[in-house]
Design a protein around this motif. Structure first.
Motif, PDB file in Angstrom:
ATOM      1  N   LYS A   1     -29.675 -70.327   0.873  1.00 20.57           N
ATOM      2  CA  LYS A   1     -29.402 -68.910   1.152  1.00 20.57           C
ATOM      3  C   LYS A   1     -29.135 -68.654   2.628  1.00 20.57           C
ATOM      4  CE  LYS A   1     -31.456 -65.030   0.038  1.00 20.57           C
ATOM      5  NZ  LYS A   1     -31.008 -63.897  -0.781  1.00 20.57           N
TER       6      LYS A   1
ATOM      7  N   HIS B   1     -27.788 -55.472   5.702  1.00 17.86           N
ATOM      8  CA  HIS B   1     -28.131 -56.261   4.533  1.00 17.86           C
ATOM      9  C   HIS B   1     -27.036 -55.975   3.511  1.00 17.86           C
ATOM     10  CE1 HIS B   1     -32.178 -57.704   2.714  1.00 17.86           C
ATOM     11  NE2 HIS B   1     -31.193 -58.331   2.119  1.00 17.86           N
TER      12      HIS B   1
ATOM     13  N   GLU C   1     -31.802 -53.984  -6.630  1.00 17.67           N
ATOM     14  CA  GLU C   1     -33.091 -54.665  -6.667  1.00 17.67           C
ATOM     15  C   GLU C   1     -34.250 -53.734  -7.025  1.00 17.67           C
ATOM     16  OE1 GLU C   1     -30.836 -54.769  -4.325  1.00 17.67           O
ATOM     17  OE2 GLU C   1     -30.447 -56.841  -3.716  1.00 17.67           O
TER      18      GLU C   1
ATOM     19  N   SER D   1     -32.786 -62.621  -4.366  1.00 16.37           N
ATOM     20  CA  SER D   1     -31.455 -62.377  -4.921  1.00 16.37           C
ATOM     21  C   SER D   1     -30.567 -63.573  -4.552  1.00 16.37           C
ATOM     22  CB  SER D   1     -30.891 -61.077  -4.359  1.00 16.37           C
ATOM     23  OG  SER D   1     -30.979 -61.059  -2.952  1.00 16.37           O
TER      24      SER D   1
ATOM     25  N   ASN E   1     -27.804 -64.541  -3.274  1.00 14.78           N
ATOM     26  CA  ASN E   1     -26.670 -64.346  -2.358  1.00 14.78           C
ATOM     27  C   ASN E   1     -27.051 -64.970  -1.024  1.00 14.78           C
ATOM     28  OD1 ASN E   1     -28.436 -61.659  -2.646  1.00 14.78           O
ATOM     29  ND2 ASN E   1     -27.953 -62.025  -0.489  1.00 14.78           N
TER      30      ASN E   1
HETATM   31 MG    MG Z   1     -31.892 -59.873  -1.398  1.00 11.73          MG
END
Ligand code: MG
Ligand code: TXA
Length: 334
Positions: A44, A226, A168, A131, A133
């Motif tokens: 990540k 973000h 989320e 997550s 990504n």
């Molecule tokens: Mg995240």
């Protein structure tokens, strides 16, 4: 399911897999494998100060990770699990510092997705999953998004369809001050609103104290930027004409820093064509559309993505959507 067996095998071999949930896809590894946990951070590009959420398939599994399981957590789990609620509670020694970034608490949730629940049950242990990504980038809401993001890593991603919630989970830290008094610290907005959570506890005769002024140390990983798409996203709050927007962008974008808190601020090569984004006027639907739209429109025509904030976007139902889109934006023009 062939791939489920394969995924369990990979987890047993201390590897990581892509896991669908109802919120966003996760990058999952065993909470008991330092090797898998390190791989999550590595692929990540995530800093170790940003802690992971532990995913469970039963309350029993959750209660084994904490010092004690408070009765307020039983009430919230009964009401919202499986579902988009993450509870932060004092951890016990089973939870490693790699997961919690050295904090004394652990974040736990039970995802409302049949594939995630099946995977956790088949593996028999909780899964840590951020997550799926790259750090600072747009979260994935389809299998293809995850495969695209981790092309070079040969990641196995389980098919789970498009995520039904789309952003989320809500994160709250729970402290039982005494038998019928709870302090909730609001760590991240989600489609389950803080007010709903508060009301649920009040229905069960709890006094609820809300702590909104969150210190950095309680909420690591709350970056200013973000979820950033590949093309710069601009939020326009007023009724500026296209020419006026372009003028403002030409004046202001060049002054933006290249990087904030380790996240690259996306800037355009040129500003000629604006791509206005469209979302549903219903917050639940807009949330479901958000990340997919940011990804798709970043490949489409246009030098910058523009989102117009309107009057209909007021109210608590929109809080989570704006938490995300504001952080995804390179610039907000008021
Ligand atoms: Mg995240
Ligand atoms: O919906 C979700 O929660 C998704 C899916 C995959 O379950 N997961 C997710 O994980 O959003 P991630 O890693 O992108 O965000 C986790 C955030 C961290 O950035 C941090 O802000 C917070 O959860 N967190 C985790 N553990 C915490 C703790 N012990 N105390 C405070 N915040 C914590």
């Amino acid at each position: 399911m062939v791939n489920l067996d394969k995924a369990v095998q990979l987890l047993e071999d201390e590897d990581v897999v892509g896991m669908p949930t109802e919120t966003v896809y996760g990058l999952a590894g065993s909470i008991y494998s330092d090797k898998a946990l390190r791989k999550i951070f590595a692929i990540k590009g995530r800093p170790f100060f940003d802690p992971l959420i532990v995913h469970v398939a039963s309350i029993e599994m959750a209660s084994q990770l904490v010092q004690s399981w408070p009765s307020s957590a039983t009430i919230l789990a009964a009401a919202y699990w499986p579902g988009p609620l993450t509870m932060v509670l004092p951890k016990n020694e089973k939870v490693s510092d790699l997961i919690t970034s050295g904090l004394e608490t652990v974040a736990i949730r039970m995802p409302n997705h049949p594939v995630a629940l099946k995977l956790i049950k088949a593996f028999k242990y909780p899964l840590a999953a951020p997550s799926a990504n790259k750090f600072g980038k747009t979260s994935p809401t389809e299998k293809l998004h995850v495969e695209d993001e981790f092309k070079d890593d040969g990641l196995l991603v389980l098919e789970g369809g498009a995520c039904q919630v789309g952003i989320e989970s809500t994160i709250v830290m729970i402290e039982e001050l005494n038998e019928k008094m709870v302090r909730l610290t609001l760590l991240r907005a989600g489609m389950l609103t803080f007010n709903e959570i508060k009301r649920k506890l009040e229905e069960h005769l709890y006094r609820v104290v809300i702590n909104e002024a969150v210190e950095k140390k309680l909420a690591p990983g709350r970056m200013k930027h973000h979820y950033m798409p590949k093309k710069p996203l601009i939020i326009v709050k007023s009724d500026l004409s296209e020419e006026a927007i372009i003028k403002r962008l030409e004046d202001e974008l060049i002054h933006l820093p290249a990087i904030v808190e380790g996240v690259e601020i996306i800037k355009p090569a040129k500003i000629e064509k604006l791509n206005f984004l469209n979302f549903s006027t219903r917050p639940e639907e807009a949330a479901r559309e958000l990340y997919g739209t940011l990804r798709r429109e970043s490949i489409n025509d246009g030098d910058v993505l523009i989102f117009k904030k309107e009057e209909i976007h007021e109210g608590e139902a929109w809080a989570a959507f704006f938490d995300r889109i504001n952080k995804a934006a390179s610039l907000i023009i008021t």
